[in-house]
Design a protein around this motif. Structure first.
Motif: not given
Length: 374
Positions: A202-206
């Motif tokens: 969660p909260y990482t960039v795709n």
């Protein structure tokens, strides 16, 4: 400790694997320092972790690498759309450049976001993910819903740490059962066929869209979801996994299923072993036809253009192609894949690759390969 991977927009993934820290737990600080918010939010990559199995730091320290734990079931709602294919091809071409930067990705990100925010690409997977969540809530469970950052949603069911060696099989069977029961079309069972499935943190960039992987309130509406996605806010929220633990009866069911699927796996392996023994009962294997086979030539005959052009005899594995990396290598007398964790001799390679049922079929296929490449 889960294995964590940092995916760069070009080159190979950078892996911070917990097994590197089994000798001295103090070295774990290097690992944790690496996982700063700035790194996790880096727009030139993303983090993901294995979702199926993990080991504790003490296991690594004691070199108990066969110990396996699980703490969640993972269900992936994904949608296929013809409009996505051209964007994937654009991204592939972009990733071939060694000096690609976030700003180079922006035009593709904008197209993805338009599909997501303006053309209701997420409507079906969201509706179905909410349908499963509502069903689980009625069963006394508390699902954890997450927007993947791309074109789908993840639904997690957390539970206290358990020795579950068959968690992927359990997830697949439940996935298929619920798909039939609830008429779900976007619940992706293919994720469980991967040897090392990954789940975004969660909260990482795709990297495909530039959007964040976002946890969502369980009662959120579709319109509210689109608003959160558009804000793309990466401010973390408090999370206590114990709040999502299921009733004791659910964990007992998981253990029962695990025992059942362990027995099924043993029976399958037993039958496969009997078949292999039956196929291998031949003095012609080691001494006659296959005794002097050059494995490198045999693999080249089978793999064709999958051979490493650099001539290092590395391949995209014959048994799980297409794969991202060249995980297999051909030696003089055997073929080994690090992902499959298996070694083949010439006889077994032909038998397994071409699904031969008898010794004569193996011999015939080998002679056919010889004729084609004489």
């Amino acid at each position: 400790m889960r294995d964590v991977f940092h995916f760069k927009p070009h080159g190979y993934p950078f892996s911070m694997r917990s097994r590197n820290y089994k000798d001295n737990q103090d070295n774990l600080k290097l690992f944790l320092d690496f996982l700063t918010q700035d790194n996790i939010r880096s727009e030139d990559g993303l983090f993901a972790a294995r979702i199926g199995y993990y080991k504790t730091l003490q296991d690594y320290k004691d070199n108990q690498l066969d110990t396996i734990y699980s703490d969640r079931l993972f269900f992936d709602f994904d949608v296929e759309d013809a409009r996505i294919t051209p964007l994937k091809e654009e991204m592939k071409e972009l990733d071939k450049r060694w000096n690609v930067k976030p700003k180079d990705r922006q035009p593709i990100w904008n197209k993805y976001r338009q599909l997501i925010l303006e053309y209701d690409l997420l409507k079906t997977p969201f509706t179905e993910a909410r349908r499963l969540c509502d069903f689980l809530l009625k069963q006394g469970l508390k699902p954890y819903l997450v927007f993947s950052g791309s074109k789908g949603f993840h639904c997690n069911l957390f539970f206290p740490e358990l020795h579950l060696t068959q968690v992927k099989t359990i997830s697949e069977r439940l996935s298929n059962s619920w798909s039939n029961q609830l008429k779900l079309t976007c619940l992706d069972s293919a994720v469980y066929t991967s040897r090392t499935p990954l789940q975004r943190i969660p909260y990482t960039v795709n990297e495909k869209t530039g959007l964040n992987c976002l946890p969502l309130p369980i009662n959120i509406t579709y319109e509210e979801t689109l608003e959160l996605i558009a804000k793309n806010d990466a401010t973390p929220h408090n999370f206590l996994i114990e709040d999502y633990y299921p009733p004791e009866g659910f964990t007992k069911m998981l253990l029962r299923l695990n025992r059942k699927f362990v027995e099924e796996s043993k029976e399958k392996q037993r039958k496969q072993k009997l078949t292999e023994i039956k196929l291998s009962k031949s003095d012609g294997y080691s001494k006659n036809i296959f005794g002097d086979v050059d494995m490198r030539a045999l693999v080249r005959a089978i793999a064709g253009d999958r051979e490493d052009p650099k001539g290092s005899n590395k391949y995209h594995c014959l048994f799980h192609h297409p794969d991202i990396h060249q995980s297999a290598i051909a030696f003089d007398d055997n073929y080994y894949c690090s992902t499959c964790a298996r070694t083949w001799n010439p006889y077994d390679l032909i038998k397994d690759y071409f699904n031969c049922k008898t010794k004569q079929q193996v011999i015939n296929k080998f002679k056919e390969l010889q004729r084609k490449h004489e």
